[in-house]
Design an enzyme around this catalytic site. Structure first.
Site, PDB file in Angstrom:
ATOM      1  N   LYS A  89       0.901  -1.467   0.018  1.00 34.11           N
ATOM      2  CA  LYS A  89       0.083  -0.024  -0.091  1.00 34.11           C
ATOM      3  C   LYS A  89       0.827   1.152   0.247  1.00 34.11           C
ATOM      4  O   LYS A  89       0.336   2.367  -0.429  1.00 34.11           O
ATOM      5  CB  LYS A  89      -1.016  -0.154   1.356  1.00 34.11           C
ATOM      6  CG  LYS A  89      -2.103  -1.060   1.046  1.00 34.11           C
ATOM      7  CD  LYS A  89      -3.245  -1.105   1.984  1.00 34.11           C
ATOM      8  CE  LYS A  89      -4.291  -1.940   1.570  1.00 34.11           C
ATOM      9  NZ  LYS A  89      -3.825  -3.171   2.035  1.00 34.11           N
TER      10      LYS A  89
HETATM   11  C1  LIG Z   1      -4.687  -4.450   1.145  1.00 35.64           C
HETATM   12  C2  LIG Z   1      -3.734  -5.655   1.167  1.00 35.64           C
HETATM   13  C3  LIG Z   1      -4.072  -6.771   0.231  1.00 35.64           C
HETATM   14  C4  LIG Z   1      -5.432  -6.516  -0.656  1.00 35.64           C
HETATM   15  O1  LIG Z   1      -5.249  -5.597  -1.660  1.00 35.64           O
HETATM   16  P1  LIG Z   1      -6.523  -4.831  -2.418  1.00 35.64           P
HETATM   17  O2  LIG Z   1      -6.135  -3.765  -3.124  1.00 35.64           O
HETATM   18  O3  LIG Z   1      -7.575  -4.963  -1.444  1.00 35.64           O
HETATM   19  O4  LIG Z   1      -6.774  -6.061  -3.287  1.00 35.64           O
HETATM   20  C5  LIG Z   1      -3.269  -7.707   0.246  1.00 35.64           C
HETATM   21  N1  LIG Z   1      -2.057  -7.971   0.879  1.00 35.64           N
HETATM   22  C6  LIG Z   1      -1.738  -6.879   1.690  1.00 35.64           C
HETATM   23  C7  LIG Z   1      -0.557  -7.238   2.656  1.00 35.64           C
HETATM   24  C8  LIG Z   1      -2.389  -5.924   2.003  1.00 35.64           C
HETATM   25  O5  LIG Z   1      -2.425  -5.115   2.803  1.00 35.64           O
END
Ligand SMILES: *Cc1c(COP(=O)(O)O)cnc(C)c1O
Length: 443
Positions: A89
């Site tokens: 993220k």
């Molecule tokens: C948020 C997150 C995801 C999922 O991502 P999306 O954009 O909701 O598909 C997968 N792995 C981790 C570690 C995350 O923090």
């Protein structure tokens, strides 16, 4: 912005096609590649400014590169966790924080971000906004219900513009407070309230870039013309970026959508039916989601970019918890996306096997993607790149369960924060109390 005032989502007017420029793009270092991709969408920011913002975003904040690719056994892994909170993220939220600051400096005014988190998004959002001029960030989490590491990551950020709020309630209570306040248009206007959740288009935009860089890296390493990419997903945010990269002409033959037991998306791509079921707690909590907030964007394209059709499907879904699209010839919903869900034992097994065989520690989210990649035959056909969305040090319990030791789940950044001082406000599960806190603390 997050949701539009009518509850809908924003999309670009058109998806640019870069297939004729792949030869030049594949030679560029990450920040330059990011500039070439993002400028096609961010046409209202002068190019020199945009270049500066991107260079600032994808510099020393990402230790060891933004999206490095490593070969592991039959697959390649793209480590998207080199940012400040050790999760993918950061790639988008670091960019978003810089965009907010830039736009506020140009236009004047303030922005107050209100978020609710069950753990991971909160810290990446806080690190994206900390110390940005013009921005205050308020992040609610359910008191006592986030992991000790997640709690530390959020509350050890002491910048004056960062406000952690522990709500005496559940994550759903936090989300309910956030949605109610965001729907109060007077309050929203008075305090210039914005959102940083996964429906913010700039987050999708920031993620498109690494699909190109990953595909280029694997094509160079293998001589392949196209690759497949396996994506662990919850809100359909990460994989939506991949799907747009495919439409833009990235050398990707197929996306593999991986879920955990919360498999609404896997069921949809296998049957055409999108229907809610209960939320299970799994080893990959950031994917414990039933209603995928970015799915509506994909669905818009899937129904021929017809807003009336989309609206009608979403209304049906809102009323009944189910919607359905026609499956095409050959019984597939979308030949660009195949999908599978990973069960707990498969995740544990994958973490154990990769650790033993390749001396590589997968975090439980990444392991879901690896399991799905194996289901679709990672050793044959176009090479597979698995997106690693978090560093294993964020999930020591799962690593210990799989390998018998949490020693493989260490990272100096995590160890460093465990002894730092923290700041957090405790508030009751009450909308007015949160509003008052925002009003009292808005700079
Ligand atoms: C948020 C997150 C995801 C999922 O991502 P999306 O954009 O909701 O598909 C997968 N792995 C981790 C570690 C995350 O923090």
């Amino acid at each position: 912005m997050g949701l539009a005032d009518d509850g809908g989502l924003t999309l670009p007017e058109s998806i640019p096609d870069v297939s004729a420029q792949l030869g030049e793009l594949r030679e560029l270092p990450y920040p330059q590649l990011a500039f070439e991709i993002i400028k096609l969408f961010a046409t209202d920011i002068p190019e020199d400014d945009l270049r500066g913002l991107i260079d600032k975003t994808y510099g020393e904040q990402f230790v060891g590169g933004v999206a490095p690719v490593v070969p592991v056994g039959d697959i390649f892994i793209q480590e998207l966790w080199h940012g400040p909170t050790l999760a993918f993220k950061d790639v988008a939220l670091q960019l978003l924080g810089n965009l907010f600051e830039y736009i506020l400096a140009k236009r004047g005014g303030k922005l107050r971000i209100l978020g609710a988190t069950s753990g991971d998004t909160g810290s990446a959002a806080i690190y994206g906004c900390r110390n940005r001029a013009g921005v205050d960030i308020f992040v609610m989490h359910p008191d006592g219900r986030v992991s000790p590491i997640q709690h530390r990551q959020m509350t050890s950020v002491l910048d004056a513009n960062v406000h952690n709020i522990a709500i005496d309630g559940s994550f759903d209570d936090c989300q309910h407070i956030m949605k109610t306040i965001a729907a109060d248009l007077d309050f929203k206007r008075e305090y210039s309230l914005g959102a940083i959740n996964s429906v913010n288009w700039a987050r999708v935009l920031g993620q498109i870039v690494y699909y190109f860089s990953g595909a280029f890296d694997v094509c160079k390493a293998t001589g392949a013309e196209k690759i497949r990419v396996s994506v662990p997903t919850g809100n359909f945010g990460d994989i939506l970026a991949g799907w747009i990269a495919v439409k833009m002409g990235a050398p990707i033959s197929q996306l593999i959508l991986a879920t955990n037991e919360n498999d609404i998306l896997a069921r949809f791509f296998n049957t055409g039916e999108y229907s809610i079921s209960e939320v299970f707690q799994t080893l990959s909590p950031s994917m414990d989601i039933q209603v995928a907030s970015n799915f509506e964007r994909y669905l818009y394209y899937r129904v021929g970019s017809d807003p009336a059709k989309l609206r009608s499907l979403m209304e049906t879904f809102g009323k009944t918890g189910t919607l359905r699209v026609d499956v095409g010839l050959g019984g597939t919903v979308d030949h660009d996306i195949v999908s599978d869900s990973a069960e707990r034992e498969q995740v544990i097994d994958a973490i154990a096997r990769y650790s033993e065989k390749y001396n590589y520690t997968l975090d439980p989210h990444t392991a879901c993607g690896v399991v799905a990649a194996e289901q679709f035959g990672a050793a044959d056909g176009d090479p597979v790149l698995c997106l690693a969305t978090a560093h294993p040090a964020k999930f020591p319990e799962a690593i210990e369960e799989a390998t018998g030791s949490a020693a493989l789940a260490k990272h100096p950044q995590i160890e460093a924060i465990m002894n730092l001082p923290t700041r957090c406000e405790n508030l009751p599960n009450d909308i007015d109390a949160v509003k008052k806190f925002i009003a009292d603390n808005a700079s």
